[in-house]
Design a protein around this motif. Structure first.
Motif, PDB file in Angstrom:
ATOM      1  N   THR A  95      -5.765   5.181   6.730  1.00 19.77           N
ATOM      2  CA  THR A  95      -5.659   5.688   5.355  1.00 19.77           C
ATOM      3  C   THR A  95      -6.764   5.060   4.523  1.00 19.77           C
ATOM      4  N   ARG A 152       0.814  -1.207   0.000  1.00 20.20           N
ATOM      5  CA  ARG A 152       0.000   0.000   0.000  1.00 20.20           C
ATOM      6  C   ARG A 152       0.852   1.263   0.000  1.00 20.20           C
ATOM      7  N   LEU A 187     -20.122  -0.886 -11.974  1.00 19.32           N
ATOM      8  CA  LEU A 187     -18.867  -1.645 -11.872  1.00 19.32           C
ATOM      9  C   LEU A 187     -19.020  -3.130 -12.177  1.00 19.32           C
ATOM     10  N   ARG A 230     -11.603   4.297 -17.725  1.00 15.67           N
ATOM     11  CA  ARG A 230     -10.915   5.147 -16.740  1.00 15.67           C
ATOM     12  C   ARG A 230     -11.877   5.570 -15.636  1.00 15.67           C
ATOM     13  N   PHE A 231     -13.133   5.784 -16.002  1.00 12.32           N
ATOM     14  CA  PHE A 231     -14.149   6.115 -15.001  1.00 12.32           C
ATOM     15  C   PHE A 231     -14.362   4.926 -14.047  1.00 12.32           C
ATOM     16  N   LEU A 232     -14.425   3.730 -14.610  1.00 11.43           N
ATOM     17  CA  LEU A 232     -14.609   2.551 -13.755  1.00 11.43           C
ATOM     18  C   LEU A 232     -13.408   2.386 -12.822  1.00 11.43           C
ATOM     19  N   ARG A 233     -12.227   2.662 -13.345  1.00 19.08           N
ATOM     20  CA  ARG A 233     -11.016   2.564 -12.528  1.00 19.08           C
ATOM     21  C   ARG A 233     -11.096   3.593 -11.388  1.00 19.08           C
ATOM     22  N   HIS A 234     -11.585   4.778 -11.714  1.00 17.48           N
ATOM     23  CA  HIS A 234     -11.797   5.861 -10.749  1.00 17.48           C
ATOM     24  C   HIS A 234     -12.756   5.379  -9.650  1.00 17.48           C
ATOM     25  N   LEU A 235     -13.878   4.782 -10.067  1.00 19.38           N
ATOM     26  CA  LEU A 235     -14.857   4.297  -9.085  1.00 19.38           C
ATOM     27  C   LEU A 235     -14.286   3.175  -8.231  1.00 19.38           C
ATOM     28  N   ALA A 236     -13.385   2.391  -8.828  1.00 17.83           N
ATOM     29  CA  ALA A 236     -12.845   1.241  -8.106  1.00 17.83           C
ATOM     30  C   ALA A 236     -12.062   1.669  -6.859  1.00 17.83           C
ATOM     31  N   TYR A 237     -11.594   2.915  -6.816  1.00 18.56           N
ATOM     32  CA  TYR A 237     -10.891   3.385  -5.611  1.00 18.56           C
ATOM     33  C   TYR A 237     -11.789   3.307  -4.382  1.00 18.56           C
ATOM     34  N   LEU A 238     -13.100   3.483  -4.598  1.00 18.20           N
ATOM     35  CA  LEU A 238     -14.008   3.470  -3.460  1.00 18.20           C
ATOM     36  C   LEU A 238     -14.151   2.073  -2.868  1.00 18.20           C
ATOM     37  N   GLU A 239     -13.646   1.078  -3.586  1.00 18.05           N
ATOM     38  CA  GLU A 239     -13.763  -0.293  -3.101  1.00 18.05           C
ATOM     39  C   GLU A 239     -12.442  -0.809  -2.539  1.00 18.05           C
ATOM     40  N   VAL A 240     -11.400   0.013  -2.568  1.00 21.46           N
ATOM     41  CA  VAL A 240     -10.123  -0.396  -1.976  1.00 21.46           C
ATOM     42  C   VAL A 240     -10.275  -0.300  -0.453  1.00 21.46           C
ATOM     43  N   PRO A 241      -9.987  -1.407   0.271  1.00 22.26           N
ATOM     44  CA  PRO A 241     -10.178  -1.350   1.727  1.00 22.26           C
ATOM     45  C   PRO A 241      -9.243  -0.339   2.393  1.00 22.26           C
ATOM     46  N   ASP A 242      -9.668   0.207   3.523  1.00 19.52           N
ATOM     47  CA  ASP A 242      -8.789   1.140   4.233  1.00 19.52           C
ATOM     48  C   ASP A 242      -7.667   0.358   4.902  1.00 19.52           C
ATOM     49  N   THR A 243      -6.658   1.076   5.375  1.00 16.46           N
ATOM     50  CA  THR A 243      -5.573   0.409   6.091  1.00 16.46           C
ATOM     51  C   THR A 243      -5.239   1.225   7.332  1.00 16.46           C
TER      52      THR A 243
END
Lengths: 472, 147
Positions: free
Chosen positions: A271, A174, A470, B117-130
């Protein structure tokens, strides 16, 4: 922080700082024009960087790397060696600055204890595993170095997109993912870089260097587990970091161990990934699963921790289910009562760079000067008003009207700065307190609430779009 | 790099200055499952608007459709007029609107790439927090709002 402490701090930069930074600067200039076309004076700058390490165990590798790169043979291992040299110089500057700050503040810091080298992992070794995104990162960083910042165009920037995507999918990567994404976005916004008047030369070289070191794989130099801790966490404030696709909420606090041991300075960070259109107070919606942490920030309360993992860098690895909100805890009281005796953590080798210096202090009894600095009995500390996050109520005006401030001492652009985290100010003859974490559960200022309502819920809109588009 | 300014996302969820174009995604006003991909090229100001399945937008009668107008307006909100005008290489006189100063014509452009690119942009919202620290983010301080 007392006037006498500030005077000691401002007493002059550590010996050798200018020389070390000059060597760094020489290398950074070489990156501007690219290592692929190295003019003679830039080749000499690489030699000088390597020469500074002649008497050290890495001297031979650096000398070879400088010679090879100058002759046009630019292999990853050579770039890694040079990046290591540059990082070591800035690490030394960091160590000297932090030692000076600790001496001025009379702050005791735990010594760094090197953890045993992590075992080599034969199967999934990122060094050798082809198709590994870390390898993609190294290769992109090599291309950047060859082209130089002046040679960066859209195609070169876009070439890292897939690598970032791959890195984001691997939790252990990350740090590298977030860093590369931030660097790529800046480069993209500046394309074509060749036509720009001025470049952030030091900054981009810093990011490039750290990325190349993180992309080496393995955990060498990174923080290691230091067991678990239980006790009371008293919050001093929250430092917020943000670029287009990430925001980090880093809480600074003092941990009073349940076993009665010595209080220590700790941090806890969350984060979250985001997109550039989610900014300001809306960013607090993203870490919402950490309810206890957010509630403690918003309501200015302590947290009772049970078996919370701690890293040897002084960072708690936050597990919200191992924390319970406790009694009221004012950051100014915390700073007054506990900051003096608390033990500060050591910085892991990889993190030693002046940018990482962020030491919590309490400053009071100052006069605010015309340019917004704090005059403490003749010693003047510059205030970094550029680091007041839009997600909180702290404004330059509040800071300028303040009488006490809990903040982080930083070193940037060759001088010491104070980044406010919380202030006490007198507004309409009433003492008010404002801190960067006050809006952790949503803004409390009616004007901001209204503005947020007008703008609509960006997070909800994008989540709806993601849900619909998606997975089709 | 100045941070982008907050704006309403309901109509135009995605705007970017990338690949030599102002490009983005505009949600259809009538069908919640449909989106339009709109773009304006830097320099030539050639414009295009189609659904994400590459069906041409019915509103393009020799002039930018309402989706393109919404895209341009939201881009100005997000990045400021100066930055968008500089990127598109267009002179916008004081008080004039961006879209009226463009002199391009309709030319086909790749919608699929912008949409992905829009879908890739939206995919950030699905990245888990750390909750592991990311010291590198100290190079990226959160700044105050602009304007």
């Amino acid at each position: 922080m007392l006037a006498v402490q500030l005077t000691a701090l401002l007493g002059g930069e550590p010996q050798g700082t200018a020389e070390a930074l000059a060597l760094v600067h020489g290398f950074d200039e070489a990156l501007v024009h690219g290592l692929g076309r190295l003019a003679e004076e830039r080749a000499e700058a690489l030699d000088a960087l390597a020469g500074a390490f002649a008497a050290t165990p890495i001297g031979e590798r650096l000398a070879e790397a400088a010679a090879k790169v100058a002759s046009g043979s630019i292999a990853e291992e050579h770039l890694t060696a040079l990046a290591g040299g540059r990082a070591a110089l800035l690490g030394a500057v960091h160590d000297a600055l932090l030692a000076g700050l600790d001496a001025a503040l009379e702050r005791e810091r735990a010594p760094w204890q090197a953890a045993p080298a992590p075992e080599a992992d034969g199967a999934g070794n990122p060094m050798t595993d082809a198709g590994n995104p870390a390898a993609g990162a190294r290769s992109w960083l090599r291309e950047l170095a060859i082209a130089g910042w002046r040679g960066v165009d859209h195609d070169l920037v876009s070439a890292v997109d897939q690598t970032v995507e791959g890195l984001l999918a691997v939790p252990e990567q990350r740090r590298l993912a977030v860093l590369l994404d931030g660097l790529a976005a800046e480069l993209r916004a500046c394309c074509p870089v060749g036509t720009m008047d001025r470049l952030p030369v030091r900054r981009w070289a810093d990011l490039w260097t750290r990325a190349l070191l993180l992309a080496q794989g393995g955990a060498a130099g990174a923080p290691q587990s230091a067991g678990t801790v239980s006790g009371r966490l008293l919050i001093l404030g929250v430092d917020v970091h943000e670029h287009g696709t990430a925001v980090q909420f880093q809480v600074h606090g003092v941990l009073e161990p349940a076993d009665g041991g010595r209080a220590r300075l700790v941090r806890a960070a969350v984060t979250v990934a985001k997109v550039d259109t989610i900014t300001g107070p809306a960013t607090w919606k993203l870490p919402n699963r950490h309810r206890m942490l957010l509630a403690a920030l918003a309501d200015r309360r302590s947290l009772d921790l049970t078996d919370m993992p701690l890293l040897d860098s002084g960072d708690l690895v936050w597990h919200d289910d191992r924390a319970v909100v406790g009694g009221p805890a004012d950051p100014f009281t915390t700073a007054r009562l506990t900051l003096t005796g608390a033990l500060a953590p050591a910085a892991p080798p990889l993190d030693r760079h002046p940018v990482g210096i962020a030491e919590p202090v309490l400053v009071e009894g100052y006069r605010v000067t015309g340019d917004g600095s704090f005059d403490l009995g003749g010693a003047v500390l510059d205030v970094d008003a550029g680091r007041l996050p839009a997600c909180g109520p702290l404004t330059p005006q509040l800071v300028a009207g303040s009488s006490a401030c809990v903040g982080l001492v930083r070193w940037d652009g060759g001088r010491w700065l104070l980044q406010p985290l919380a202030v006490q100010a007198t507004v309409k003859r009433q003492t008010v307190e404002a801190g960067t974490g006050d809006w952790a559960l949503g803004p409390t200022d009616p004007k901001v609430v209204k503005a947020e309502a007008r703008a609509g819920d960006a997070v909800a809109v994008l989540r709806e779009r993601a849900g619909r588009l998606l997975r089709r | 790099m100045p941070p982008v300014r907050p704006r309403k996302l309901a109509k135009v969820p995605f705007v970017e200055l990338a690949d030599g174009r102002l490009q983005g995604v505009v949600s259809s006003g009538s069908d919640i499952g449909r989106v339009y991909v709109s773009s304006i090229a830097a320099g030539t100001h050639a414009y295009n608007c189609s659904t994400n399945n590459n069906r041409p937008c019915g509103g393009l009668y020799g002039a930018p459709c309402k989706h393109l107008q919404a895209l341009a307006a939201e881009a100005v909100l997000q990045y400021g007029l100066d930055r968008v005008a500089r990127y598109l290489r267009v002179e916008v006189p004081e008080g004039a609107g961006l879209i009226g100063c463009l002199d391009g014509s309709h030319e086909p452009a790749p919608a699929a790439m912008v949409f992905s690119r829009f879908l890739r942009h939206l995919a950030y919202l699905e990245v888990p927090d750390t909750t592991m620290p990311i010291p590198e983010l100290h190079w990226f301080p959160a700044e105050g709002t602009v304007g």
